[in-house]
Scaffold this motif. Structure first.
Motif, short mmCIF file in Angstrom:
data_model
loop_
_atom_site.label_atom_id
_atom_site.label_comp_id
_atom_site.label_asym_id
_atom_site.label_seq_id
_atom_site.Cartn_x
_atom_site.Cartn_y
_atom_site.Cartn_z
N SER A 156 -54.47 -6.70 5.85
CA SER A 156 -53.70 -6.45 7.07
C SER A 156 -53.49 -4.94 7.21
CB SER A 156 -52.34 -7.15 7.01
OG SER A 156 -51.51 -6.50 6.05
N ILE A 157 -53.03 -4.53 8.37
CA ILE A 157 -52.75 -3.10 8.60
C ILE A 157 -51.69 -2.61 7.61
CG2 ILE A 157 -51.79 -1.44 10.24
CD1 ILE A 157 -54.62 -2.34 10.94
N GLU A 158 -50.67 -3.41 7.36
CA GLU A 158 -49.61 -3.00 6.41
C GLU A 158 -50.17 -2.87 4.99
OE1 GLU A 158 -46.56 -1.73 6.81
OE2 GLU A 158 -47.18 -1.79 8.90
N MET A 159 -51.03 -3.79 4.60
CA MET A 159 -51.65 -3.69 3.27
C MET A 159 -52.48 -2.41 3.17
SD MET A 159 -53.16 -7.48 2.62
CE MET A 159 -52.23 -8.94 2.99
N ILE A 160 -53.24 -2.14 4.21
CA ILE A 160 -54.09 -0.93 4.24
C ILE A 160 -53.21 0.31 4.11
CG2 ILE A 160 -55.57 0.48 5.73
CD1 ILE A 160 -56.77 -2.22 6.73
N ARG A 161 -52.11 0.35 4.86
CA ARG A 161 -51.20 1.51 4.79
C ARG A 161 -50.66 1.70 3.38
NH1 ARG A 161 -48.59 -0.01 10.28
NH2 ARG A 161 -49.75 1.35 11.66
N ARG A 162 -50.20 0.60 2.77
CA ARG A 162 -49.61 0.71 1.43
C ARG A 162 -50.66 1.10 0.39
NH1 ARG A 162 -46.28 -3.79 3.42
NH2 ARG A 162 -47.83 -5.23 2.60
N LEU A 163 -51.85 0.50 0.48
CA LEU A 163 -52.92 0.84 -0.48
C LEU A 163 -53.34 2.31 -0.33
CD1 LEU A 163 -55.00 -2.43 -0.13
CD2 LEU A 163 -53.90 -1.64 -2.25
N ASN A 164 -53.38 2.75 0.91
CA ASN A 164 -53.71 4.15 1.17
C ASN A 164 -52.66 5.08 0.59
OD1 ASN A 164 -53.08 6.46 3.48
ND2 ASN A 164 -55.22 6.36 2.85
N GLU A 165 -51.40 4.79 0.86
CA GLU A 165 -50.30 5.66 0.40
C GLU A 165 -50.13 5.63 -1.11
OE1 GLU A 165 -46.80 4.44 2.55
OE2 GLU A 165 -47.69 4.96 4.48
#
Length: 126
Positions: free
Chosen positions: A98-107
């Motif tokens: 999901s977009i939230e997962m992508i954001r957290r994995l990126n950060e």
């Protein structure tokens, strides 16, 4: 004998450029041979990028690689992805990110968002 510096258009040009690169290897920066080495390396790099492009990694492979690099377990991914079941679904390619997962994995893991938003290899085959 030095080759003429020109765009690399064929495999023969490429082989010739690699041979010249080998001859110049180790030349000091700022010298005529060092400058020639820099220009030749740029020409070779441009040819290789055009003829043999490298695809970005698969998002799941990128996550697994980063886990291995940092010694992380699946449990360590729970704050980034969700429950243990959700982590398993993502890593087994049963569920997309999901977009939230992508954001957290990126950060948190520093994995490029450009890599994470790509479809996984299995998604592309379907």
């Amino acid at each position: 004998m030095a080759i003429e510096l020109k765009p690399i258009r064929t495999e023969a040009d490429y082989d010739e450029a690699l041979a010249e690169l080998g001859r110049l290897w180790g030349a000091r920066s700022g010298t005529p041979d060092g400058d020639r080495l820099d220009v030749l390396a740029t020409l070779i790099e441009a040819y290789e990028a055009r003829i043999h492009p490298i695809d970005p990694p698969d998002p799941i492979e990128a996550i697994l690689f980063r886990m291995e690099q940092r010694g992380l377990t699946r449990k360590d991914l729970e704050p980034l992805i969700g429950t243990r079941a959700r982590v398993a679904e993502v890593l087994n390619r049963k569920r997309g990110l999901s977009i939230e997962m992508i954001r957290r994995l990126n950060e948190e893991l520093g994995i490029s968002a450009d890599v994470l938003i790509r479809p996984s290899r299995e998604d592309r085959a379907a």
